[in-house]
Design a protein around this motif. Structure first.
Motif, PDB file in Angstrom:
ATOM      1  N   VAL A 120     -47.408  93.662  -1.593  1.00  0.00           N
ATOM      2  CA  VAL A 120     -48.324  92.566  -1.969  1.00  0.00           C
ATOM      3  C   VAL A 120     -49.060  92.074  -0.729  1.00  0.00           C
ATOM      4  N   ASP A 121     -50.086  91.251  -0.965  1.00  0.00           N
ATOM      5  CA  ASP A 121     -50.880  90.718   0.148  1.00  0.00           C
ATOM      6  C   ASP A 121     -50.126  89.535   0.778  1.00  0.00           C
ATOM      7  N   THR A 122     -49.252  89.857   1.719  1.00  0.00           N
ATOM      8  CA  THR A 122     -48.470  88.820   2.399  1.00  0.00           C
ATOM      9  C   THR A 122     -48.207  89.268   3.826  1.00  0.00           C
ATOM     10  N   SER A 123     -47.546  88.417   4.594  1.00  0.00           N
ATOM     11  CA  SER A 123     -47.212  88.821   5.961  1.00  0.00           C
ATOM     12  C   SER A 123     -45.839  88.256   6.331  1.00  0.00           C
ATOM     13  N   ARG A 133     -43.366  79.701   6.019  1.00  0.00           N
ATOM     14  CA  ARG A 133     -43.417  78.873   4.809  1.00  0.00           C
ATOM     15  C   ARG A 133     -42.069  78.809   4.082  1.00  0.00           C
ATOM     16  N   VAL A 134     -41.254  79.871   4.193  1.00  0.00           N
ATOM     17  CA  VAL A 134     -40.012  79.923   3.410  1.00  0.00           C
ATOM     18  C   VAL A 134     -38.763  80.118   4.286  1.00  0.00           C
ATOM     19  N   GLY A 135     -38.902  80.878   5.373  1.00  0.00           N
ATOM     20  CA  GLY A 135     -37.763  81.089   6.272  1.00  0.00           C
ATOM     21  C   GLY A 135     -36.947  82.330   5.964  1.00  0.00           C
ATOM     22  N   ASP A 142     -46.382  89.633  -7.823  1.00  0.00           N
ATOM     23  CA  ASP A 142     -46.639  88.192  -7.681  1.00  0.00           C
ATOM     24  C   ASP A 142     -46.112  87.736  -6.314  1.00  0.00           C
ATOM     25  N   ARG A 143     -47.022  87.588  -5.363  1.00  0.00           N
ATOM     26  CA  ARG A 143     -46.580  87.351  -3.980  1.00  0.00           C
ATOM     27  C   ARG A 143     -45.912  85.997  -3.771  1.00  0.00           C
ATOM     28  N   ALA A 144     -46.221  85.037  -4.645  1.00  0.00           N
ATOM     29  CA  ALA A 144     -45.622  83.710  -4.477  1.00  0.00           C
ATOM     30  C   ALA A 144     -44.166  83.665  -4.963  1.00  0.00           C
ATOM     31  N   CYS A 171     -42.131  87.017  -5.476  1.00  0.00           N
ATOM     32  CA  CYS A 171     -41.286  88.164  -5.082  1.00  0.00           C
ATOM     33  C   CYS A 171     -40.745  88.047  -3.668  1.00  0.00           C
ATOM     34  N   ILE A 172     -41.369  87.221  -2.851  1.00  0.00           N
ATOM     35  CA  ILE A 172     -40.882  87.068  -1.467  1.00  0.00           C
ATOM     36  C   ILE A 172     -39.615  86.223  -1.402  1.00  0.00           C
ATOM     37  N   ILE A 173     -39.379  85.417  -2.453  1.00  0.00           N
ATOM     38  CA  ILE A 173     -38.326  84.392  -2.395  1.00  0.00           C
ATOM     39  C   ILE A 173     -36.944  84.922  -2.766  1.00  0.00           C
ATOM     40  N   PHE A 174     -36.909  85.744  -3.818  1.00  0.00           N
ATOM     41  CA  PHE A 174     -35.613  85.976  -4.463  1.00  0.00           C
ATOM     42  C   PHE A 174     -34.871  87.224  -3.981  1.00  0.00           C
ATOM     43  N   PHE A 207     -42.191  74.016 -14.900  1.00  0.00           N
ATOM     44  CA  PHE A 207     -42.555  74.449 -13.543  1.00  0.00           C
ATOM     45  C   PHE A 207     -41.776  75.671 -13.054  1.00  0.00           C
ATOM     46  N   LEU A 208     -40.688  76.022 -13.757  1.00  0.00           N
ATOM     47  CA  LEU A 208     -39.890  77.186 -13.346  1.00  0.00           C
ATOM     48  C   LEU A 208     -39.146  77.700 -14.575  1.00  0.00           C
ATOM     49  N   TYR A 209     -39.565  78.856 -15.073  1.00  0.00           N
ATOM     50  CA  TYR A 209     -38.993  79.317 -16.339  1.00  0.00           C
ATOM     51  C   TYR A 209     -39.247  80.808 -16.542  1.00  0.00           C
ATOM     52  N   VAL A 232     -42.213  72.727  -7.689  1.00  0.00           N
ATOM     53  CA  VAL A 232     -40.772  72.931  -7.485  1.00  0.00           C
ATOM     54  C   VAL A 232     -40.381  72.444  -6.087  1.00  0.00           C
ATOM     55  N   PHE A 233     -41.210  72.772  -5.124  1.00  0.00           N
ATOM     56  CA  PHE A 233     -40.931  72.379  -3.734  1.00  0.00           C
ATOM     57  C   PHE A 233     -40.845  70.856  -3.625  1.00  0.00           C
ATOM     58  N   LYS A 234     -41.853  70.171  -4.170  1.00  0.00           N
ATOM     59  CA  LYS A 234     -41.890  68.692  -4.069  1.00  0.00           C
ATOM     60  C   LYS A 234     -40.658  68.068  -4.726  1.00  0.00           C
ATOM     61  N   ALA A 285     -33.172  77.798  -1.012  1.00  0.00           N
ATOM     62  CA  ALA A 285     -34.420  78.123  -1.724  1.00  0.00           C
ATOM     63  C   ALA A 285     -35.575  78.225  -0.748  1.00  0.00           C
ATOM     64  N   ASN A 286     -35.595  77.354   0.237  1.00  0.00           N
ATOM     65  CA  ASN A 286     -36.661  77.327   1.222  1.00  0.00           C
ATOM     66  C   ASN A 286     -36.100  76.581   2.435  1.00  0.00           C
ATOM     67  N   LYS A 287     -36.227  77.200   3.604  1.00  0.00           N
ATOM     68  CA  LYS A 287     -35.639  76.596   4.809  1.00  0.00           C
ATOM     69  C   LYS A 287     -36.178  75.181   5.028  1.00  0.00           C
ATOM     70  N   ALA A 310     -27.603  71.246  -4.826  1.00  0.00           N
ATOM     71  CA  ALA A 310     -28.543  72.239  -5.354  1.00  0.00           C
ATOM     72  C   ALA A 310     -29.540  71.587  -6.298  1.00  0.00           C
ATOM     73  N   VAL A 311     -30.712  72.192  -6.348  1.00  0.00           N
ATOM     74  CA  VAL A 311     -31.745  71.808  -7.311  1.00  0.00           C
ATOM     75  C   VAL A 311     -32.256  73.113  -7.908  1.00  0.00           C
ATOM     76  N   GLY A 312     -32.496  73.120  -9.210  1.00  0.00           N
ATOM     77  CA  GLY A 312     -32.931  74.375  -9.808  1.00  0.00           C
ATOM     78  C   GLY A 312     -33.720  74.196 -11.088  1.00  0.00           C
TER      79      GLY A 312
HETATM   80  N1  COA Z   1     -48.070  85.346   1.298  1.00  0.00           N
HETATM   81  C1  COA Z   1     -49.231  84.833   1.718  1.00  0.00           C
HETATM   82  N2  COA Z   1     -49.857  83.846   1.085  1.00  0.00           N
HETATM   83  C2  COA Z   1     -49.259  83.330  -0.007  1.00  0.00           C
HETATM   84  C3  COA Z   1     -48.034  83.814  -0.485  1.00  0.00           C
HETATM   85  C4  COA Z   1     -47.441  84.870   0.205  1.00  0.00           C
HETATM   86  N3  COA Z   1     -46.279  85.416  -0.161  1.00  0.00           N
HETATM   87  N4  COA Z   1     -47.688  83.109  -1.578  1.00  0.00           N
HETATM   88  C5  COA Z   1     -48.657  82.195  -1.782  1.00  0.00           C
HETATM   89  N5  COA Z   1     -49.598  82.342  -0.830  1.00  0.00           N
HETATM   90  C6  COA Z   1     -50.845  81.592  -0.667  1.00  0.00           C
HETATM   91  C7  COA Z   1     -51.318  80.964  -1.940  1.00  0.00           C
HETATM   92  O1  COA Z   1     -51.990  81.876  -2.757  1.00  0.00           O
HETATM   93  C8  COA Z   1     -52.235  79.895  -1.400  1.00  0.00           C
HETATM   94  O2  COA Z   1     -53.460  80.487  -1.066  1.00  0.00           O
HETATM   95  P1  COA Z   1     -54.845  79.701  -1.354  1.00  0.00           P
HETATM   96  O3  COA Z   1     -54.746  78.442  -0.539  1.00  0.00           O
HETATM   97  O4  COA Z   1     -55.862  80.668  -0.890  1.00  0.00           O
HETATM   98  O5  COA Z   1     -54.842  79.435  -2.820  1.00  0.00           O
HETATM   99  C9  COA Z   1     -51.544  79.481  -0.109  1.00  0.00           C
HETATM  100  O6  COA Z   1     -50.645  80.530   0.224  1.00  0.00           O
HETATM  101  C10 COA Z   1     -50.772  78.200  -0.212  1.00  0.00           C
HETATM  102  O7  COA Z   1     -50.052  78.233  -1.435  1.00  0.00           O
HETATM  103  P2  COA Z   1     -48.934  77.191  -1.767  1.00  0.00           P
HETATM  104  O8  COA Z   1     -48.403  77.467  -3.132  1.00  0.00           O
HETATM  105  O9  COA Z   1     -49.465  75.825  -1.444  1.00  0.00           O
HETATM  106  O10 COA Z   1     -47.856  77.583  -0.666  1.00  0.00           O
HETATM  107  P3  COA Z   1     -46.579  76.826  -0.278  1.00  0.00           P
HETATM  108  O11 COA Z   1     -46.649  76.466   1.120  1.00  0.00           O
HETATM  109  O12 COA Z   1     -46.247  75.775  -1.283  1.00  0.00           O
HETATM  110  O13 COA Z   1     -45.489  77.979  -0.398  1.00  0.00           O
HETATM  111  C11 COA Z   1     -43.754  78.621  -1.907  1.00  0.00           C
HETATM  112  C12 COA Z   1     -45.240  78.608  -1.636  1.00  0.00           C
HETATM  113  C13 COA Z   1     -43.522  79.269  -3.259  1.00  0.00           C
HETATM  114  C14 COA Z   1     -43.083  79.435  -0.834  1.00  0.00           C
HETATM  115  C15 COA Z   1     -43.244  77.144  -1.868  1.00  0.00           C
HETATM  116  O14 COA Z   1     -44.026  76.350  -2.699  1.00  0.00           O
HETATM  117  C16 COA Z   1     -41.824  77.037  -2.270  1.00  0.00           C
HETATM  118  O15 COA Z   1     -40.922  77.456  -1.580  1.00  0.00           O
HETATM  119  N6  COA Z   1     -41.559  76.393  -3.443  1.00  0.00           N
HETATM  120  C17 COA Z   1     -40.244  76.225  -3.943  1.00  0.00           C
HETATM  121  C18 COA Z   1     -39.837  77.483  -4.632  1.00  0.00           C
HETATM  122  C19 COA Z   1     -38.398  77.522  -4.957  1.00  0.00           C
HETATM  123  O16 COA Z   1     -37.611  77.019  -4.221  1.00  0.00           O
HETATM  124  N7  COA Z   1     -38.040  78.160  -6.073  1.00  0.00           N
HETATM  125  C20 COA Z   1     -36.716  78.323  -6.475  1.00  0.00           C
HETATM  126  C21 COA Z   1     -36.234  77.115  -7.186  1.00  0.00           C
HETATM  127  S1  COA Z   1     -34.729  76.553  -6.730  1.00  0.00           S
END
Ligand code: COA
Length: 331
Positions: free
Chosen positions: A30-33, A40-42, A154-156, A158-161, A193-195, A224-226, A258-260, A315-317
């Motif tokens: 995916v388009d990520t780095s 952003r996540v740790g 879904d880059r937002a 697939c990076i997390i889990f 917000f998460l389902y 979810v973050f907030k 979930a996020n550092k 925990a929060v979920g």
């Molecule tokens: N790589 C690069 N860019 C990404 C990305 C990724 N993997 N995922 C999202 N982005 C982009 C977005 O598309 C957005 O781009 P845009 O400004 O051009 O629209 C930008 O980064 C900011 O997006 P945003 O959603 O504000 O990022 P964020 O800082 O909130 O980080 C999460 C996204 C998902 C990492 C963060 O919101 C998070 O950790 N949320 C909680 C998730 C969680 O804990 N879930 C489990 C529940 S317990």
């Protein structure tokens, strides 16, 4: 009046599948780095179970790992509770599958569906059965194969889990060690917000649900973050205040991974130095119900947790669900 029985965690076991998915692997998908994910996540990498390996298999391997450090006769297990949102199938429950695979004869059990709070909710449920004096050995397991529900385009998400499992044994305590108290709350308004909408009685599996990607995790990351930042702080403060304690009294803090940034924000709010905080999200990602027992293992390995310590878990979920517990560590 006799002293109420306290339930202690007397043993721990974990399982992480051997295959590792790194940030650089994801950069090719995916388009990520690597930099974005780390900042952003740790997370650096996460473990992914192979096809054909289900949540129950990881749960069984976690219990077998527990047995290596704490051998006992599994036939003595009275109750099995599994926290999971990625059960092998809709039914039978993962607890039934685990019971069968472990060959435990006279027991009962059930699953707890509470998203990333799954282990905390399962633990608090198990604790009540031990405190009641009714049961002497309860297995509490958190197991999730998130990769099975993840859209790797879904880059937002697939990076997390990641995938993984952890198991603890609850037994009556004789020396005051054990789970002291807990708080918990659900707020269903946050469900949107998460389902994962597909496959249930509302949207049974069909070509349409597959085409619409309904069998994947759907998440509004920012919402979810907030919520997680706010609620993690609220629940930890609530359980501490209820017991006339403050962050300073806690020896070790384990938050759902979930996020550092969520973890460090909570520690900061509690006035807790990072030496007391367990962070392994960089290696394992978010394993949902697996994170807390897996982080307990990390805490023991890093010597952040030892016998007699006051441990705070939170925990929060999805749900939203949240909870926190105070535990006097037993070994
Ligand atoms: N790589 C690069 N860019 C990404 C990305 C990724 N993997 N995922 C999202 N982005 C982009 C977005 O598309 C957005 O781009 P845009 O400004 O051009 O629209 C930008 O980064 C900011 O997006 P945003 O959603 O504000 O990022 P964020 O800082 O909130 O980080 C999460 C996204 C998902 C990492 C963060 O919101 C998070 O950790 N949320 C909680 C998730 C969680 O804990 N879930 C489990 C529940 S317990």
């Amino acid at each position: 009046m006799s002293k109420p029985v306290r339930a202690k965690i007397s043993a721990l076991g974990t399982y992480l599948p051997p295959r590792v998915l790194t940030n650089s692997d994801l950069e090719k998908m995916v388009d990520t780095s690597n930099e974005w994910i780390l900042e952003r996540v740790g997370i650096r990498e996460r473990h992914i179970a192979d096809k054909g390996v289900a949540a129950s298999d990881m749960a069984v391997l976690a219990v077998q790992n527990l047995l290596e450090s704490h051998p006992f006769d599994l036939q003595e297990v009275d109750l099995i509770i599994v926290g999971t949102v990625t059960p092998d199938m809709m039914y039978p429950s993962t607890a039934c599958l685990v019971q069968h695979k472990l060959g435990i004869k006279n027991t009962w059990g059930f699953d707890v569906s509470a998203g990333c709070s799954g282990f905390v909710y399962a633990l608090n449920t198990g604790v009540k059965f031990v405190e009641s004096g009714q049961y002497k050995k309860v297995l509490v397991i958190g197991a999730d194969k998130n990769s099975a529900m993840t859209d790797y385009t879904d880059r937002a998400v697939c990076i997390i889990f990641g995938d993984g499992a952890g198991a603890v044994l609850l037994e009556p305590s004789e020396d005051g060690a054990g789970v002291i108290d807990h708080v918990a709350q659900i707020e269903g308004a946050g469900g949107k917000f998460l389902y994962m909408p597909g496959g249930g009685s509302l949207n049974p599996a069909s070509h349409e649900t597959v085409n619409q990607k309904m069998h994947y995790i759907h998440q509004d990351g920012q919402q979810v973050f907030k919520y997680a930042v706010k609620k993690m702080a609220e629940m930890t403060e609530r359980v501490l205040e209820k017991n006339n304690l403050s962050g300073k009294d806690v020896d070790c803090f384990i938050a759902h991974q979930a996020n550092k940034r969520i973890i460090t924000a909570t520690a900061d709010r509690l006035g807790m130095p990072l030496e007391k905080v367990v962070i392994n999200i960089d290696r394992f990602g978010n394993t949902t119900a697996g994170t807390i027992p897996i982080a307990m293992q990390t805490a023991l390995e890093e010597k952040k947790l030892k016998k007699g310590d006051l441990l705070l878990i939170a925990a929060v979920g999805a749900g939203f669900t949240s909870g926190a517990s105070l535990i006097r560590w037993a070994f």
